[in-house]
Design an enzyme around this catalytic site. Sequence first.
Site, mmCIF file in Angstrom:
data_model
loop_
_atom_site.group_PDB
_atom_site.id
_atom_site.type_symbol
_atom_site.label_atom_id
_atom_site.label_comp_id
_atom_site.label_asym_id
_atom_site.label_seq_id
_atom_site.Cartn_x
_atom_site.Cartn_y
_atom_site.Cartn_z
ATOM 1 C CB THR A 136 14.711 3.562 -10.220
ATOM 2 O OG1 THR A 136 13.913 2.360 -8.896
ATOM 3 C CG2 THR A 136 15.606 2.093 -11.379
ATOM 4 C CB THR B 205 8.720 4.844 -10.068
ATOM 5 O OG1 THR B 205 8.860 3.387 -8.967
ATOM 6 C CG2 THR B 205 9.087 5.132 -10.973
ATOM 7 C CG ASP B 206 9.409 2.877 -4.452
ATOM 8 O OD1 ASP B 206 9.181 1.676 -5.718
ATOM 9 O OD2 ASP B 206 10.210 2.255 -4.032
ATOM 10 C CE LYS C 13 6.310 1.545 -8.280
ATOM 11 N NZ LYS C 13 7.300 1.329 -7.370
ATOM 12 C CE1 TYR D 293 -25.166 -1.536 0.344
ATOM 13 C CE2 TYR D 293 -23.563 0.193 -0.750
ATOM 14 C CZ TYR D 293 -24.090 -0.929 -1.003
ATOM 15 O OH TYR D 293 -23.939 -1.620 -2.153
HETATM 16 N N1 ASP Z 1 13.128 2.059 -4.781
HETATM 17 C C1 ASP Z 1 13.013 3.184 -5.986
HETATM 18 C C2 ASP Z 1 12.165 4.995 -5.703
HETATM 19 O O1 ASP Z 1 11.361 4.757 -5.539
HETATM 20 C C3 ASP Z 1 11.824 2.256 -6.811
HETATM 21 C C4 ASP Z 1 12.086 3.104 -8.575
HETATM 22 O O2 ASP Z 1 12.088 4.266 -8.445
HETATM 23 O O3 ASP Z 1 11.039 3.031 -9.458
HETATM 24 O O4 ASP Z 1 13.584 5.789 -5.438
#
Ligand code: ASP
Length: 337
Positions: free
Chosen positions: A13, A89-90, A160, A283
């Site tokens: 982005t 960011t993804d 994230k 558990y």
């Molecule tokens: N879709 C984008 C990416 O990960 C989202 C971002 O950069 O915030 O490239």
Amino acid sequence: MKKKVLILSVGGTIASVKTENGFKPGLTAESLIEHIPQLEKIANIDARDIKSIPIIDSSNMQPEYWAAMARDVFEALPNYEGIVITHGTDTLAYTSSMLSFMLQGLSKPIIITGAMKSIVEPGTDAKRNLIGSVSFACEDNGGIYVVFNDKIMKGCRVCKMKSQKFDAFCSVNCQDVGCINSDGGVSYNTNTQKMVSPEETTLDDKLDPNIFLLKLIPGTHPEVIDKLLELGYKGIIIESFGCGGVPFIGRNLLPGIKKLIERGVAVVIASQVIYDGVNLTRYEVGRRALDLGVIPTYDMTKEATVTKLMWVLGHTNDLNEVKKMMLTNYCGELSVS
Ligand code: ASP
């Protein structure tokens, strides 16, 4: 004297432009920095797009691209005091985790950052994130870091947590390294130690992408596991519940897991719960799986687990060795032994 910092763009982005089909990467690294003349006051900047891989929305990230990125960073490192990678960011947390395994013994900072709004959008967070990243790139502090929304985080501990807000990333099961102050300076949290490795920086870019992550729901059909075996995966991460419980009443998943391990597949148990991690001894639902020879992730993030398993399987297929490596702390990704 100002330090020399390299900015490498991978897309995302931060470098996107609006098109008929929505935002997509369209700005070069050089044009990114033209929007932030203040950067030249902090450091002497070189900027270029990453070599050998396309400029992508990071949802298109491929494991092989991580190896190319690690090589590019490794080759550029002797000429700079710090490197900043601008990334979508993804999948940023996967990249920061994988680079933490591939590049060890660092005595200089490598920072990965991005933005929730493109640098050309009004109210963008790109400038703040890039200025903070370049400031931190001038510190004498080796390692892979994420700088985002003024937080400085260890690359192998970041997740994230928000898909639209500026404060998108958190350190998981570990405190932040520090923060970027309003004057652009760096503050470290108490207990944070600056890392300047006495060792040589090593590039170890071997990986095997042949792994699968299976998220359990109440009612997951055991046949799914047989199908995964047929598909020939070398490692399967089972993202189960709570402390790591695997169902054995009704749709019993244990026989399938046993078969996987007998056929030499590494079975790793992670949790759907983000914080605290896996404890298979607490558990019965965990102990029964542990007795079959599964590998617990303890307090590693999912992103660190996925990338570590690919990296480990790039080195060995011997299950004892895989287990030993998965339970070794390489870069601060694992704190429970
Ligand atoms: N879709 C984008 C990416 O990960 C989202 C971002 O950069 O915030 O490239």
